[in-house]
Scaffold this active site. Structure first.
Site, short mmCIF file in Angstrom:
data_model
loop_
_atom_site.label_atom_id
_atom_site.label_comp_id
_atom_site.label_asym_id
_atom_site.label_seq_id
_atom_site.Cartn_x
_atom_site.Cartn_y
_atom_site.Cartn_z
CG HIS A 137 -1.96 -1.06 1.19
ND1 HIS A 137 -2.51 -1.62 2.32
CD2 HIS A 137 -2.57 -1.68 0.13
CE1 HIS A 137 -3.39 -2.54 1.98
NE2 HIS A 137 -3.45 -2.59 0.65
CG HIS B 49 0.40 -3.57 5.67
ND1 HIS B 49 -0.51 -3.26 4.69
CD2 HIS B 49 0.90 -4.79 5.34
CE1 HIS B 49 -0.56 -4.25 3.81
NE2 HIS B 49 0.28 -5.19 4.19
CD GLU C 198 -1.75 -3.04 9.54
OE1 GLU C 198 -1.30 -1.88 9.37
OE2 GLU C 198 -2.46 -3.63 8.70
CD GLU D 76 -1.05 0.71 4.68
OE1 GLU D 76 -0.29 -0.26 4.87
OE2 GLU D 76 -2.29 0.59 4.57
#
Length: 652
Positions: free
Chosen positions: A385, A481, A594, A388
């Site tokens: 992504h 991420h 994350e 990010e």
């Protein structure tokens, strides 16, 4: 057939074969070779030599990867091609680079402004368009009425755009050919206080700026190219600043219904004058920060508003939603790595494939010299992504430690082969997308059905893991991420509903060990291995504490990894993600890591992302790492019963 796969002819991923080198081409290699011919590779085969895109030395020892020539010379300097852009995108000629800087102390959270305190913002129809750049989508060039401002409306010429609903066709270095348009309104004289906006640079995103007051602007973000959605990442430049006024910015079309901007997160500011004169880089700024719903339509749009005073008159400043990490930043890092005579001995940089636009998707293979027999494999990836960017800084911290001279890093290189893809979606990063690649879809939902012509990075990563699994165990897959809605560092794992207790527990052990070991790492400010394993065999795998998400090691209460925030369900909507796809292939420990855009809410302080996060790791003293074990069945049961943390003597 669409030629999208392009990797190193001699030193590419397939050259490692069974990690022994010198093997005949497999069907996968033959498939890649066919596509490579389109880009000019293998055209000298009749003469007995091959063109290569491998970084550095291209001899036979280099082809076999690390672990075959302990005394191999450092890699020769290599040139990195400039990023390739879709032809609809205009690109300014200036090179945008930012200095690296370590804030002297963690930056505190900003008290969020409640919705009832949100100031009224004038609408777009009441202002003047002062910047308009919209590649890949049909844009209106005519200015809005300046009914509330003195002076005539200003005409802003429109850049070349693609028709609505168009798709990617071709790319070139430098983007759109021909002279650049003028998306910004010219200043009327020295007394004109209008800000000059710009976003036509790598990873930049700003579509429109509307001046609705002397020092107030309503901004619109560009959707991901060839889509009409995913507006969240922003990164743009402003010039002609004034030091005294209080400016107010409102981004009017953000897509997510929830954001850490509503919990104390502030936008990032970079001042060119501060960087030159004081050595200060990116820092959190802004007061009256508010994130709220701004429209009642479907889908609803949300607004981010903040006020700020610029540090200097006539400065060049940048705003960003998170610390930028561009494709060129990655290339500079890889160039330094290849030129390092020590680190290049146990790390090769190769081309996994080419992206849709022709940008290289890099693959790093890291292991100690001396062979790979009996070594298990750890696979890591990041930046699927593009919005990010914290995932890239997390990956950089991972690589900095793994390639260091620390005893734990040497142990890990001796025990494992690490296959690392630091940027899976370079096209999205280059153009400043939030989530998608140039096909206008999320690559992290396409692992299960991805075609090489549509999602080359995802397809080749999955194919590589499949090939490795045919020869040896892949112990862990971790996809890095960034998270814009939840604080702290946490993980998503894989837990099917019908799994037994043992399988479900095994998925939770690694994240639990991270959370349990964190206090010791922080409190002592040191690196200590935790070792155990089936039948007493040490099986230690690294997941370092990340340089971007560092904290003060003298503060034992400043924790960051939150086990309570981890989730393990495999939802139907997540079947196409990297972690679920690798788990389905047979990688028993498969996770998404994350890292929050903001910082930590754990412990006595609330640190923000820092360290040389804006450009590197702050050093091992303030960059602790976690070493996690592969537990035995008895140790899993002990954890299930709430027993003590599994520890053991240091293997060092």
């Amino acid at each position: 057939m669409e030629p999208t796969g392009r990797r190193a002819a001699q030193g590419g991923e397939g050259a490692l074969g069974g990690f022994g080198g010198g093997q005949v081409l497999k069907p996968y290699d033959s498939f890649i070779r066919t596509h490579l011919r389109f880009y000019g590779y293998f055209r000298d085969e009749k003469m007995g030599r091959e063109e290569t895109s491998t970084m550095g030395n291209t001899g036979r020892g280099w082809q076999r990867g690390p672990g075959h020539e302990p005394n191999r010379k450092p890699q020769a300097p290599f040139s990195l091609p400039a990023p390739r852009w879709p032809v609809e995108c205009e690109v300014i000629q200036e090179t945008i680079e930012h200095i690296e800087w370590v804030p002297p102390k963690p930056e505190p959270f900003c008290p969020p402004m409640g919705l009832e305190q949100a100031l009224y913002t004038l609408g777009e129809e009441q202002g003047t368009v002062v910047y308009h750049s919209s590649p890949g989508n049909r844009a209106r060039a005519a200015p809005l009425s300046a009914s509330t401002l003195p002076g005539p409306p200003t005409t802003v010429s429109a850049p070349p755009t693609a028709p609505q609903g168009s798709c990617f066709t071709r790319a070139r270095v430098g983007g759109a050919p021909g002279p650049l348009s003028s998306p910004a309104a010219p200043l009327e004289g020295p007394q004109d206080t209008t800000l000059l906006f710009e976003s036509r640079f790598e990873s930049g995103n700003l579509q429109k700026a509307i001046k609705v007051g002397p020092y107030e602007y309503v901004l619109t973000l560009r959707p991901d190219l060839y889509t009409a959605k995913h507006m969240q990442w922003f990164y743009f430049r402003v010039q002609n600043t004034r030091q005294e006024p209080l400016y107010r910015f409102t981004i009017a079309n953000m897509a997510k219904h929830k954001s850490l901007y509503g919990q104390g997160l502030q936008p990032l500011l970079y001042s060119h004058q501060d960087a030159q004169s004081r050595g200060i880089g990116w820092r959190r700024v802004g007061t009256d920060v508010c994130y709220y719903r701004g429209s009642t339509g479907e889908p609803p749009m949300f607004r981010l508003s903040w006020t700020v005073r610029f540090p200097h008159n006539g400065d060049t400043c940048f705003f960003a939603s998170c610390y930028p990490y561009t494709y060129s930043d990655l290339q500079r890092y890889l160039r330094a790595l290849a030129a390092d005579p020590v680190r290049s001995r146990y790390c090769t940089v190769q081309a996994l494939c080419r992206s849709l636009a022709g940008n290289t998707v890099y693959l790093l293979t890291i292991t100690s010299p001396g062979g790979t027999a009996g070594k298990r494999v750890v696979v890591a990836s990041a930046r699927v992504h593009p919005g990010e960017s914290g995932g890239s800084w997390a990956m950089r911290g991972f690589l900095d430690f793994l390639l260091s001279a620390h005893a734990d890093a040497r142990l890990l290189r001796r025990l494992f082969v690490f296959k690392v893809v630091p940027m899976l979606n370079p096209d999205g990063v280059v153009v400043g997308n939030s989530r998608c690649s140039l096909v206008g879809r999320d690559p992290n939902r396409a692992y299960g059905m991805a075609l090489p012509g549509s999602f080359p990075g995802v397809w080749h990563l999955r194919a590589m893991v499949q090939r490795v699994l045919e020869e040896r165990e892949v112990l862990l897959y971790c996809d890095f991420h960034g998270h814009s809605r939840k604080n702290n560092v946490f993980m998503y794992g894989c837990d099917a509903g019908g799994d037994g207790t043992g399988t479900r527990l095994r998925q939770r052990v690694f994240p639990l060990m991270l959370s349990k070991n964190a206090p010791d790492k922080v409190g002592h400010g040191s690196l200590r291995a935790t070792c155990c394993g089936d039948s007493g065999n040490a099986a230690t795998v690294l997941l370092p504490e990340l340089s971007l998400w560092g904290w003060d090691p003298s503060d034992p209460g400043a924790l960051q990894f939150s086990f309570s925030s981890c989730k393990f369900q495999v939802q139907k909507s997540r079947e196409g993600t990297g972690r679920v796809s690798m788990w389905r292939l047979g990688v028993s420990h498969s996770y998404t890591l994350e890292v929050a855009f903001s910082g930590s809410t754990l412990g006595e302080r609330l640190p923000q992302p820092r360290g040389r996060c804006q450009g590197g790791s702050p050093g091992l003293g303030s960059c602790p790492c976690f070493l996690f074990p592969v537990p035995s069945r008895q140790e899993e049961l002990a954890l299930q019963r709430g027993g003590p943390r599994v520890t053991g003597p240091s293997p060092l």
